[in-house]
Design a protein around this motif. Structure first.
Motif, PDB file in Angstrom:
ATOM      1  N   UNK A  63       4.626 -53.553  19.162  1.00 17.19           N
ATOM      2  CA  UNK A  63       5.898 -52.894  18.827  1.00 17.19           C
ATOM      3  C   UNK A  63       5.945 -52.517  17.354  1.00 17.19           C
ATOM      4  N   UNK A  64       5.358 -53.363  16.496  1.00 17.90           N
ATOM      5  CA  UNK A  64       5.315 -53.043  15.071  1.00 17.90           C
ATOM      6  C   UNK A  64       4.525 -51.783  14.792  1.00 17.90           C
ATOM      7  N   UNK A  65       3.415 -51.591  15.516  1.00 19.24           N
ATOM      8  CA  UNK A  65       2.617 -50.373  15.355  1.00 19.24           C
ATOM      9  C   UNK A  65       3.406 -49.138  15.746  1.00 19.24           C
ATOM     10  N   UNK A  66       4.197 -49.256  16.801  1.00 21.94           N
ATOM     11  CA  UNK A  66       5.018 -48.129  17.250  1.00 21.94           C
ATOM     12  C   UNK A  66       6.112 -47.819  16.235  1.00 21.94           C
ATOM     13  N   UNK A  67       6.678 -48.859  15.643  1.00 20.36           N
ATOM     14  CA  UNK A  67       7.814 -48.703  14.729  1.00 20.36           C
ATOM     15  C   UNK A  67       7.387 -48.236  13.338  1.00 20.36           C
ATOM     16  N   UNK A  68       6.134 -48.466  12.944  1.00 20.79           N
ATOM     17  CA  UNK A  68       5.726 -48.284  11.558  1.00 20.79           C
ATOM     18  C   UNK A  68       5.912 -46.859  11.053  1.00 20.79           C
ATOM     19  N   UNK A  69       5.517 -45.852  11.804  1.00 17.37           N
ATOM     20  CA  UNK A  69       5.657 -44.466  11.332  1.00 17.37           C
ATOM     21  C   UNK A  69       7.117 -44.103  11.096  1.00 17.37           C
ATOM     22  N   UNK A  70       7.979 -44.486  12.024  1.00 18.91           N
ATOM     23  CA  UNK A  70       9.407 -44.216  11.849  1.00 18.91           C
ATOM     24  C   UNK A  70       9.969 -44.957  10.658  1.00 18.91           C
ATOM     25  N   UNK A  71       9.511 -46.183  10.445  1.00 25.73           N
ATOM     26  CA  UNK A  71       9.963 -46.966   9.292  1.00 25.73           C
ATOM     27  C   UNK A  71       9.545 -46.292   7.989  1.00 25.73           C
ATOM     28  N   UNK A  72       8.319 -45.770   7.966  1.00 29.84           N
ATOM     29  CA  UNK A  72       7.863 -45.060   6.766  1.00 29.84           C
ATOM     30  C   UNK A  72       8.757 -43.851   6.478  1.00 29.84           C
ATOM     31  N   UNK A  73       9.064 -43.086   7.500  1.00 28.95           N
ATOM     32  CA  UNK A  73       9.907 -41.895   7.314  1.00 28.95           C
ATOM     33  C   UNK A  73      11.291 -42.280   6.816  1.00 28.95           C
ATOM     34  N   UNK A  74      11.834 -43.385   7.335  1.00 28.46           N
ATOM     35  CA  UNK A  74      13.147 -43.835   6.902  1.00 28.46           C
ATOM     36  C   UNK A  74      13.128 -44.242   5.431  1.00 28.46           C
ATOM     37  N   UNK A  75      12.113 -44.992   5.025  1.00 33.90           N
ATOM     38  CA  UNK A  75      12.006 -45.419   3.621  1.00 33.90           C
ATOM     39  C   UNK A  75      11.819 -44.202   2.713  1.00 33.90           C
TER      40      UNK A  75
END
Length: 284
Positions: A63-75
Motif C-alpha cells: 500500500x505504501x508503494x501505491x501511495x508514494x507517488x500521490x504523496x510526492x505530488x501532494x508535498x
C-alpha cells in the motif's frame, strides 16, 4: 472527506526515500519518535499500513508503494503554494570530492531538488585539495571533502568514508609479481595514502593504469586492469574488496567534512537534506 496532515505526508516521503526514521528526522529537524508518531497517525487516517519496519531498515509496504507517488505530488503542490511569495530562484555553488560521490549522485540530487524546488545547484566534482582552495577563495559556497591529515581541523564532520582495495572478481595476480594498481596521478591524497600503505607493508606495486577522476579509475578496475584504493560507496558495482585475497594492508578511514559560507535558513535546510542523503548511502 478526510484531510491529510501535510507534515505527516512529508515525513512518510522522506522516510521512504531514506529508508530510515532517523534520517528523515534529521532533515525535518525533529526526533525519530516524532516522525514515527506522524506516520502512524497517517496510516490510521488512511486505514493502510504504509511501511514495514525491520530492525535494520524501513521498507514500503504494498500500500505504501501505491501511495508514494500521490504523496510526492501532494508535498510538491504544498511546497509550490508556500513558495509563491518566496524569493525566486537561488543558486548554490557546491563542490564535492570525487572520492565521496559515485553512482548515487542522481539520488542525492533528486532528494535535494525535492526538498527545495527553488534552488539551482551548481556542482563541481574534483579533488578535495582543489575544492578547499576554491572554498577559501570564495569561488564555491559549500565544499564536501575528505580530511587526510590534522593540518586543518575546522569544518563539520558528517560521516566517515571507509576505503578498500577494489578489483574485478576475475582479476588475476601472479605470485611474486608486483601488484597492479589503478590510480590517479600526483598529487592525490588517496593515491598517497594507498602507496604509503603498500610501501609500509613491503608490498611491491606497479602502476597499471593512471587516469583522472574516480569514474575513470573505476572503469579500469571493472576492466580488470588493476586494483584501486576506493571508498566503498563509490566503488563500481560488481567489484569486490580484494584485500584478504591479495594480502593487501587495511586502509584507514577518512572523515568527510562539510565547509560552508552559507548561513540563511533555506540554504542550511538544503545542505542538511544533502548531508542526510549522503549518510543514508553508507553501509556497503
Amino acid at each position: 472527506m478526510k484531510s491529510l496532515d501535510i507534515e505527516a505526508v512529508q515525513a512518510f516521503v522522506l522516510t521512504a526515500d531514506l529508508q530510515s526514521f532517523t534520517r528523515a528526522a534529521e532533515v525535518l529537524d525533529t526526533t525519530q519518535s516524532a516522525v514515527s508518531v506522524k506516520i502512524k497517525r497517517l496510516e490510521e487516517a488512511l486505514g493502510r499500513k504504509l511501511l514495514e519496519r525491520t530492525p535494520r531498515r524501513v521498507r514500503l509496504s504494498s500500500d505504501g508503494s501505491v501511495f508514494l507517488d500521490g504523496a510526492r505530488m501532494l508535498v510538491a503542490a504544498h511546497q509550490g503554494a508556500m513558495e509563491v511569495f518566496a524569493p525566486k530562484q537561488r543558486r548554490m555553488l557546491l563542490g564535492i570530492s570525487h572520492h565521496i560521490v559515485g553512482a548515487e549522485l542522481p539520488q542525492l540530487l533528486r532528494h535535494v531538488g525535492r526538498a527545495d524546488a527553488g534552488l539551482t545547484l551548481d556542482i563541481r566534482v574534483a579533488a578535495s585539495r582543489e575544492l578547499l582552495a576554491a572554498f577559501d577563495d570564495g569561488d564555491i559556497d559549500v565544499a564536501i571533502v575528505l580530511r587526510h591529515d590534522s593540518r586543518r581541523l575546522d569544518g563539520k564532520v558528517i560521516l566517515q568514508e571507509r576505503f578498500g582495495w577494489f578489483g574485478a572478481p576475475d582479476f588475476e595476480h601472479r605470485a611474486g609479481e608486483p601488484i597492479r594498481i589503478a590510480t590517479q596521478p600526483q598529487p592525490c591524497s588517496v593515491r598517497a595514502m594507498a602507496l604509503r600503505s603498500l610501501d609500509a607493508s613491503g608490498i611491491a606495486w606497479t602502476e597499471a593504469f593512471v587516469g583522472g577522476g574516480v569514474n575513470t579509475i573505476g572503469a579500469a578496475v571493472s576492466a580488470g586492469l588493476g586494483v584501486a584504493a576506493l571508498g566503498r560507496r563509490v566503488a563500481p558495482r560488481g567489484t569486490v574488496d580484494m584485500a584478504a585475497r591479495l594480502g593487501l594492508p587495511a586502509l584507514p578511514d577518512r572523515d568527510v567534512v562539510l565547509y560552508t559560507h552559507l548561513r540563511d535558513q533555506q540554504s542550511r535546510a538544503a545542505i542538511q537534506s544533502l548531508t542526510t542523503a549522503l549518510r543514508s548511502t553508507v553501509g556497503r
